[in-house]
Design an enzyme around this catalytic site. Structure first.
Site, mmCIF file in Angstrom:
data_model
loop_
_atom_site.group_PDB
_atom_site.id
_atom_site.type_symbol
_atom_site.label_atom_id
_atom_site.label_comp_id
_atom_site.label_asym_id
_atom_site.label_seq_id
_atom_site.Cartn_x
_atom_site.Cartn_y
_atom_site.Cartn_z
ATOM 1 C CG ASP A 78 -2.016 1.055 1.087
ATOM 2 O OD1 ASP A 78 -2.791 0.969 0.111
ATOM 3 O OD2 ASP A 78 -2.117 1.954 1.936
ATOM 4 C CG PHE A 173 0.157 5.373 -11.703
ATOM 5 C CD1 PHE A 173 -0.261 5.367 -10.383
ATOM 6 C CD2 PHE A 173 1.201 4.538 -12.074
ATOM 7 C CE1 PHE A 173 0.366 4.551 -9.449
ATOM 8 C CE2 PHE A 173 1.815 3.710 -11.151
ATOM 9 C CZ PHE A 173 1.392 3.720 -9.836
#
Length: 232
Positions: A78, A173
């Site tokens: 994460d 991104f």
């Protein structure tokens, strides 16, 4: 014991699988051939609700979910952006900072507006990744889920840099177009300015990325807990 062991990467992103496989090959050498990596997506596993309050908690809950469903070792990560002047925000809310999950352009616009008046010297930030390895219990006799957990480990990796004032670059991104890493490829000298993450080629970014650093720090645990316990 079998010659190889399946290990699940808790993602539906095949690109992330390829990056982790590359790191294992580089760090484990021939031993990497003894681990068969598959994605949670390839096993049709659902994405768990990420309700942790830290990167570490979210990485662990994703890996634990896979282990309990499959009985196989799992790796999960994460990550997000930490901006110093915002008190470590957007942090775990990075992907939905502007209110809609995954709207990269909106997230970038909001973040730039929030720190518009901040001097360049104070626009320091870092991408942070937590990578977790969770290993199932092999001696509990269970033949169906939920499987028990034997061991777990989580490691952190940071990519330091600064937030610029306007997006640059077409690759990557998220916040890549507005983030300039401190570590720069040699090619930056030719460009005449430091490159954003979005101006770097994927291999250049991967070489310095927060995810690569966190996964590499997991490799000793993968060697000890996966290769030594499952494969002979």
């Amino acid at each position: 014991m079998s010659d190889t062991i399946r290990m699940v990467v808790a993602t539906h992103n095949e690109g992330k699988l390829a990056e982790i496989k590359r790191i294992l090959v580089e760090d484990l050498g021939e031993d990497a051939e003894r681990i068969e990596l598959v994605t949670a997506g390839s096993l049709n596993l659902p994405d768990p609700v990420e309700d942790g309050v830290s990167f570490e908690q979210n990485a662990l809950l994703k890996a634990r979910d896979v282990v309990r469903r499959t009985g196989l070792p799992a790796v999960a990560d994460d990550s997000g952006l930490i901006v110093d002047v915002l008190g470590a925000a957007p942090g775990i809310l990075s992907a939905r900072w502007a209110g809609v999950h995954g709207d990269d352009a909106a997230n970038n616009r909001l973040l730039l507006a929030q720190i518009e008046d901040i001097p360049d010297a104070n626009r320091t930030a870092r991408f942070r990744c937590a990578a977790a390895l969770v290993v199932p219990e092999t001696d509990d006799g269970r033949t169906e889920p939920p499987y028990d957990i034997h061991n777990e480990n989580v490691e952190l990796g940071d990519m330091q840099g600064v937030i610029i004032r306007a997006p640059r670059g077409e690759h990557g991104f998220g916040y890549d177009p507005i983030f300039v890493p401190d570590d720069q490829p040699a090619r930056a000298a030719e460009a005449g300015h430091p490159l954003t993450s979005a101006e770097m080629m994927p291999e250049e970014k991967n070489a310095i990325s927060h995810r690569s650093k966190a996964i590499r720090r997991l490799v000793p645990s993968i060697r000890r807990l996966v290769l030594h316990n499952y494969v002979q």
